[in-house]
Design a protein around this motif. Structure first.
Motif, PDB file in Angstrom:
ATOM      1  N   PHE A 147       2.484  11.320   6.544  1.00  0.00           N
ATOM      2  CA  PHE A 147       1.702  10.897   5.382  1.00  0.00           C
ATOM      3  C   PHE A 147       2.647  10.200   4.409  1.00  0.00           C
ATOM      4  N   ALA A 148       2.171   9.084   3.853  1.00  0.00           N
ATOM      5  CA  ALA A 148       2.992   8.301   2.927  1.00  0.00           C
ATOM      6  C   ALA A 148       3.563   9.188   1.829  1.00  0.00           C
ATOM      7  N   ASP A 149       2.745  10.101   1.338  1.00  0.00           N
ATOM      8  CA  ASP A 149       3.185  10.954   0.240  1.00  0.00           C
ATOM      9  C   ASP A 149       4.376  11.827   0.661  1.00  0.00           C
ATOM     10  N   PRO A 193       0.445   0.832  -7.178  1.00  0.00           N
ATOM     11  CA  PRO A 193      -0.903   1.355  -7.459  1.00  0.00           C
ATOM     12  C   PRO A 193      -1.390   2.384  -6.444  1.00  0.00           C
ATOM     13  N   ARG A 194      -0.971   2.267  -5.167  1.00  0.00           N
ATOM     14  CA  ARG A 194      -1.458   3.214  -4.148  1.00  0.00           C
ATOM     15  C   ARG A 194      -0.581   4.463  -4.042  1.00  0.00           C
ATOM     16  N   LEU A 195       0.498   4.501  -4.828  1.00  0.00           N
ATOM     17  CA  LEU A 195       1.378   5.684  -4.849  1.00  0.00           C
ATOM     18  C   LEU A 195       1.755   5.941  -6.308  1.00  0.00           C
ATOM     19  N   GLY A 253       0.828  -1.203   0.000  1.00  0.00           N
ATOM     20  CA  GLY A 253       0.000   0.000   0.000  1.00  0.00           C
ATOM     21  C   GLY A 253       0.862   1.252   0.000  1.00  0.00           C
ATOM     22  N   ALA A 254       0.221   2.382   0.234  1.00  0.00           N
ATOM     23  CA  ALA A 254       0.923   3.667   0.167  1.00  0.00           C
ATOM     24  C   ALA A 254       2.054   3.744   1.195  1.00  0.00           C
ATOM     25  N   PHE A 255       1.790   3.301   2.429  1.00  0.00           N
ATOM     26  CA  PHE A 255       2.797   3.495   3.473  1.00  0.00           C
ATOM     27  C   PHE A 255       3.975   2.537   3.304  1.00  0.00           C
ATOM     28  N   GLY A 256       3.685   1.281   3.032  1.00  0.00           N
ATOM     29  CA  GLY A 256       4.770   0.320   2.841  1.00  0.00           C
ATOM     30  C   GLY A 256       5.665   0.723   1.681  1.00  0.00           C
ATOM     31  N   VAL A 305      -9.581   3.271   6.169  1.00  0.00           N
ATOM     32  CA  VAL A 305      -9.940   4.212   7.254  1.00  0.00           C
ATOM     33  C   VAL A 305      -9.881   3.405   8.556  1.00  0.00           C
ATOM     34  N   GLU A 306      -8.719   3.397   9.186  1.00  0.00           N
ATOM     35  CA  GLU A 306      -8.480   2.511  10.332  1.00  0.00           C
ATOM     36  C   GLU A 306      -9.356   2.832  11.544  1.00  0.00           C
ATOM     37  N   GLY A 307      -9.749   4.107  11.692  1.00  0.00           N
ATOM     38  CA  GLY A 307     -10.450   4.520  12.915  1.00  0.00           C
ATOM     39  C   GLY A 307     -11.822   3.885  13.100  1.00  0.00           C
ATOM     40  N   ILE A 316       9.187  -6.264  -1.516  1.00  0.00           N
ATOM     41  CA  ILE A 316       7.825  -6.025  -1.011  1.00  0.00           C
ATOM     42  C   ILE A 316       6.966  -7.245  -1.339  1.00  0.00           C
ATOM     43  N   TRP A 317       6.206  -7.696  -0.346  1.00  0.00           N
ATOM     44  CA  TRP A 317       5.205  -8.740  -0.621  1.00  0.00           C
ATOM     45  C   TRP A 317       3.856  -8.065  -0.876  1.00  0.00           C
ATOM     46  N   ALA A 318       3.212  -8.486  -1.981  1.00  0.00           N
ATOM     47  CA  ALA A 318       1.843  -8.042  -2.258  1.00  0.00           C
ATOM     48  C   ALA A 318       1.020  -9.285  -2.537  1.00  0.00           C
ATOM     49  N   ALA A 373       3.114  -3.610   6.793  1.00  0.00           N
ATOM     50  CA  ALA A 373       2.388  -2.402   6.376  1.00  0.00           C
ATOM     51  C   ALA A 373       1.042  -2.732   5.737  1.00  0.00           C
ATOM     52  N   VAL A 374       0.410  -3.800   6.212  1.00  0.00           N
ATOM     53  CA  VAL A 374      -0.976  -4.092   5.798  1.00  0.00           C
ATOM     54  C   VAL A 374      -1.914  -3.378   6.774  1.00  0.00           C
ATOM     55  N   PRO A 375      -3.199  -3.201   6.401  1.00  0.00           N
ATOM     56  CA  PRO A 375      -4.130  -2.596   7.370  1.00  0.00           C
ATOM     57  C   PRO A 375      -4.225  -3.434   8.648  1.00  0.00           C
ATOM     58  N   MET A 376      -4.569  -2.767   9.754  1.00  0.00           N
ATOM     59  CA  MET A 376      -4.568  -3.414  11.082  1.00  0.00           C
ATOM     60  C   MET A 376      -5.372  -4.712  11.112  1.00  0.00           C
ATOM     61  N   GLN A 377      -6.582  -4.694  10.560  1.00  0.00           N
ATOM     62  CA  GLN A 377      -7.437  -5.879  10.686  1.00  0.00           C
ATOM     63  C   GLN A 377      -6.949  -7.034   9.813  1.00  0.00           C
ATOM     64  N   ALA A 378      -5.971  -6.761   8.927  1.00  0.00           N
ATOM     65  CA  ALA A 378      -5.397  -7.822   8.079  1.00  0.00           C
ATOM     66  C   ALA A 378      -4.078  -8.338   8.638  1.00  0.00           C
ATOM     67  N   LEU A 379      -3.611  -7.779   9.741  1.00  0.00           N
ATOM     68  CA  LEU A 379      -2.275  -8.143  10.239  1.00  0.00           C
ATOM     69  C   LEU A 379      -2.201  -9.612  10.666  1.00  0.00           C
ATOM     70  N   SER A 432      -5.558  13.458   5.605  1.00  0.00           N
ATOM     71  CA  SER A 432      -5.886  12.262   6.398  1.00  0.00           C
ATOM     72  C   SER A 432      -7.206  11.650   5.936  1.00  0.00           C
ATOM     73  N   ARG A 433      -7.163  10.337   5.710  1.00  0.00           N
ATOM     74  CA  ARG A 433      -8.387   9.635   5.303  1.00  0.00           C
ATOM     75  C   ARG A 433      -9.377   9.563   6.461  1.00  0.00           C
ATOM     76  N   ASN A 434      -8.881   9.382   7.687  1.00  0.00           N
ATOM     77  CA  ASN A 434      -9.788   9.336   8.845  1.00  0.00           C
ATOM     78  C   ASN A 434     -10.508  10.660   9.013  1.00  0.00           C
TER      79      ASN A 434
HETATM   80  N1  LIG Z   1      -0.897   6.120   4.115  1.00  0.00           N
HETATM   81  C1  LIG Z   1      -0.333   6.792   5.128  1.00  0.00           C
HETATM   82  O1  LIG Z   1      -0.087   7.994   5.014  1.00  0.00           O
HETATM   83  C2  LIG Z   1       0.034   6.078   6.405  1.00  0.00           C
HETATM   84  C3  LIG Z   1       0.935   6.690   7.271  1.00  0.00           C
HETATM   85  C4  LIG Z   1       1.258   6.048   8.463  1.00  0.00           C
HETATM   86  C5  LIG Z   1       0.706   4.822   8.766  1.00  0.00           C
HETATM   87  N2  LIG Z   1      -0.159   4.258   7.900  1.00  0.00           N
HETATM   88  C6  LIG Z   1      -0.730   2.960   8.273  1.00  0.00           C
HETATM   89  O2  LIG Z   1      -0.297   1.967   7.369  1.00  0.00           O
HETATM   90  C7  LIG Z   1      -1.274   0.932   7.294  1.00  0.00           C
HETATM   91  C8  LIG Z   1      -1.532   0.642   5.838  1.00  0.00           C
HETATM   92  O3  LIG Z   1      -2.081   1.830   5.295  1.00  0.00           O
HETATM   93  P1  LIG Z   1      -1.818   2.287   3.796  1.00  0.00           P
HETATM   94  O4  LIG Z   1      -2.069   3.743   3.751  1.00  0.00           O
HETATM   95  O5  LIG Z   1      -0.527   1.797   3.260  1.00  0.00           O
HETATM   96  O6  LIG Z   1      -3.032   1.542   3.101  1.00  0.00           O
HETATM   97  P2  LIG Z   1      -3.376   1.408   1.569  1.00  0.00           P
HETATM   98  O7  LIG Z   1      -4.841   1.467   1.484  1.00  0.00           O
HETATM   99  O8  LIG Z   1      -2.583   2.342   0.746  1.00  0.00           O
HETATM  100  O9  LIG Z   1      -2.863  -0.057   1.214  1.00  0.00           O
HETATM  101  C9  LIG Z   1      -3.252  -1.177   1.918  1.00  0.00           C
HETATM  102  C10 LIG Z   1      -2.535  -2.365   1.293  1.00  0.00           C
HETATM  103  O10 LIG Z   1      -2.855  -3.525   2.039  1.00  0.00           O
HETATM  104  C11 LIG Z   1      -3.367  -4.498   1.160  1.00  0.00           C
HETATM  105  N3  LIG Z   1      -4.353  -5.277   1.886  1.00  0.00           N
HETATM  106  C12 LIG Z   1      -5.605  -4.915   2.221  1.00  0.00           C
HETATM  107  N4  LIG Z   1      -6.232  -5.916   2.858  1.00  0.00           N
HETATM  108  C13 LIG Z   1      -5.351  -6.926   2.905  1.00  0.00           C
HETATM  109  C14 LIG Z   1      -5.408  -8.243   3.402  1.00  0.00           C
HETATM  110  N5  LIG Z   1      -6.520  -8.696   3.990  1.00  0.00           N
HETATM  111  N6  LIG Z   1      -4.307  -9.011   3.302  1.00  0.00           N
HETATM  112  C15 LIG Z   1      -3.196  -8.543   2.721  1.00  0.00           C
HETATM  113  N7  LIG Z   1      -3.079  -7.302   2.213  1.00  0.00           N
HETATM  114  C16 LIG Z   1      -4.142  -6.512   2.307  1.00  0.00           C
HETATM  115  C17 LIG Z   1      -3.976  -3.742  -0.009  1.00  0.00           C
HETATM  116  O11 LIG Z   1      -4.036  -4.547  -1.160  1.00  0.00           O
HETATM  117  C18 LIG Z   1      -2.988  -2.597  -0.148  1.00  0.00           C
HETATM  118  O12 LIG Z   1      -1.871  -2.995  -0.901  1.00  0.00           O
HETATM  119  C19 LIG Z   1      -2.513   1.463   8.046  1.00  0.00           C
HETATM  120  O13 LIG Z   1      -2.594   0.872   9.307  1.00  0.00           O
HETATM  121  C20 LIG Z   1      -2.239   2.960   8.188  1.00  0.00           C
HETATM  122  O14 LIG Z   1      -2.802   3.507   9.358  1.00  0.00           O
HETATM  123  C21 LIG Z   1      -0.500   4.836   6.722  1.00  0.00           C
END
Ligand SMILES: NC(=O)c1ccc[n+]([C@@H]2O[C@H](COP(=O)([O-])OP(=O)(O)OC[C@H]3O[C@@H](n4cnc5c(N)ncnc54)[C@H](O)[C@@H]3O)[C@@H](O)[C@H]2O)c1
Ligand SMILES: O=P(O)(O)OC[C@H](O)CO
Length: 320
Positions: free
Chosen positions: A133-135, A46-48, A9-12, A269-271, A28-30, A75-81, A248-250
């Motif tokens: 912010f990832a950007d 794709p997210r950046l 994703g964007a942050f990873g 939207v993690e919140g 990177i694993w996707a 760097a996956v969303p919290m509920q996917a960790l 911020s998305r939240n």
């Molecule tokens: N984007 C930011 O600015 C930022 C900054 C700091 C922290 N974070 C944190 O980083 C984490 C990831 O956010 P992001 O912005 O990179 O999200 P994102 O939406 O850009 O990307 C999420 C990635 O996770 C993958 N994904 C989604 N569900 C999945 C699953 N079930 N199994 C495996 N992969 C899955 C998606 O395909 C995508 O590649 C969040 O917890 C966020 O709070 C983000």
């Protein structure tokens, strides 16, 4: 020690880019082949999409192969960790697993380091969190974050390995404080967005930020965190950023709630889920977190923003 990222994703991707500037080759694993092809062939994530990636960043769908690195950024969303860690079959003995996600797991009611410790007890859990912010990271803009690891020797090694010319890491052993700050600031940011979206003004937002910070500190203290961690980058710092920026998305999700607009469901939207998890945690611990509870109700469409504000204003008067 080699570095890899689970989650494209964007942050990873931004962290991989930042580390590649220091000379690291980052894998990177996707989970989906399209993202892997995009990174390996078009050198874009794709997210950046606006930022070109160097050849030193490569991707794979083979999680066991990528997970051999000594330092793994999660760097996956919290509920996917939890599910992501469960995909890794090989033991991760002594490897440093650095959570880069923010939230509380709905099933385990713990933050990311708790999930790591449960899923991979043979690894060393850590968390990288704070205002960013990832950007901004991808564009190499100055950023300061908290690196928390209960094992201070491993924390020191990570601090040096992951700091870059633009990304300055501060260290703590208080993983609970660091992860709860990052998790709860997203919930309070939704409240602040809803407040501005509803047209309630900047004074009301300042009240929500301040009383929200009191809720963050109350929950964290109950779980053994140090108050000074909450006052640092991972708590107050990230709260200030997320409650005031439309990047911020939240915050934007909250704005949409307040304005009665539809929000893009594909955005992370993690919140929202964290508000639900925090509500369950508060009930279990018998502590009062009224703003978090209202964010859960408004996010679940059980209460309107106006009703939530009325409830918060009409609670019994108390000492600050
Ligand atoms: N984007 C930011 O600015 C930022 C900054 C700091 C922290 N974070 C944190 O980083 C984490 C990831 O956010 P992001 O912005 O990179 O999200 P994102 O939406 O850009 O990307 C999420 C990635 O996770 C993958 N994904 C989604 N569900 C999945 C699953 N079930 N199994 C495996 N992969 C899955 C998606 O395909 C995508 O590649 C969040 O917890 C966020 O709070 C983000
Ligand atoms: O876009 P958000 O709301 O997930 O916020 C991103 C970062 O967590 C800000 O520090």
């Amino acid at each position: 020690m080699s570095i890899a990222v689970l989650g494209a994703g964007a942050f990873g991707t931004a962290l991989a880019l930042s580390l590649s500037r220091e000379g690291h080759a980052v894998r990177i694993w996707a989970r989906d082949p399209e993202t892997v092809a995009s990174i390996n062939e078009a050198h874009r994530a794709p997210r950046l999409p606006d930022i070109a990636l160097p050849d030193s960043i490569t991707a794979s769908t083979d999680i066991d192969d990528v997970a051999q690195a000594g330092t793994l950024l999660l760097a996956v969303p919290m509920q996917a960790l939890h599910a992501t860690l469960a995909r890794v079959e090989a033991p991760l003995t002594g490897q440093r697993l650095v959570a880069c996600c923010k939230g509380v797991d709905l099933t385990e009611l713990t933050g990311p380091t708790g999930v790591i410790a449960h899923a991979k007890p043979e690894a060393i859990p850590a968390i990288l969190t704070g205002p960013s912010f990832a950007d901004d990271i991808a564009r190499d803009l100055p950023t300061a974050l908290t690196l928390a690891c209960a094992d201070d020797a491993a924390g020191k090694a990570l601090q040096h390995q992951l700091s870059t010319g633009a990304l300055r890491l501060y260290r703590t052993t208080d993983t609970i404080g660091a992860e709860l700050g990052g998790a709860l600031k997203n919930v309070i940011a939704i409240a602040c967005g809803a407040c501005i979206g509803e047209g309630l003004g900047d004074s009301a937002r300042a009240a929500l930020m301040t009383r929200g910070f009191a809720e963050m500190t109350r929950l964290a203290a109950k779980l053994g965190a140090k108050p000074e961690t909450l006052a640092g980058l991972s708590g107050l710092g990230d709260l200030a950023l997320t409650c005031t920026s439309e990047l911020s998305r939240n915050y934007r999700f909250g704005l949409a709630l307040g304005r009665g607009e539809v929000f893009d469901a594909s955005l992370t939207v993690e919140g929202v889920k964290t508000a639900e998890a925090v509500r369950r945690l508060a009930e279990r611990l018998e502590i009062d977190l009224p703003i978090c509870a209202m964010v859960h109700e408004v996010g679940a469409r059980d209460t309107s923003v106006a009703e939530a504000i009325r409830y918060l204003l009409n609670r019994p008067l108390k000492e600050e």
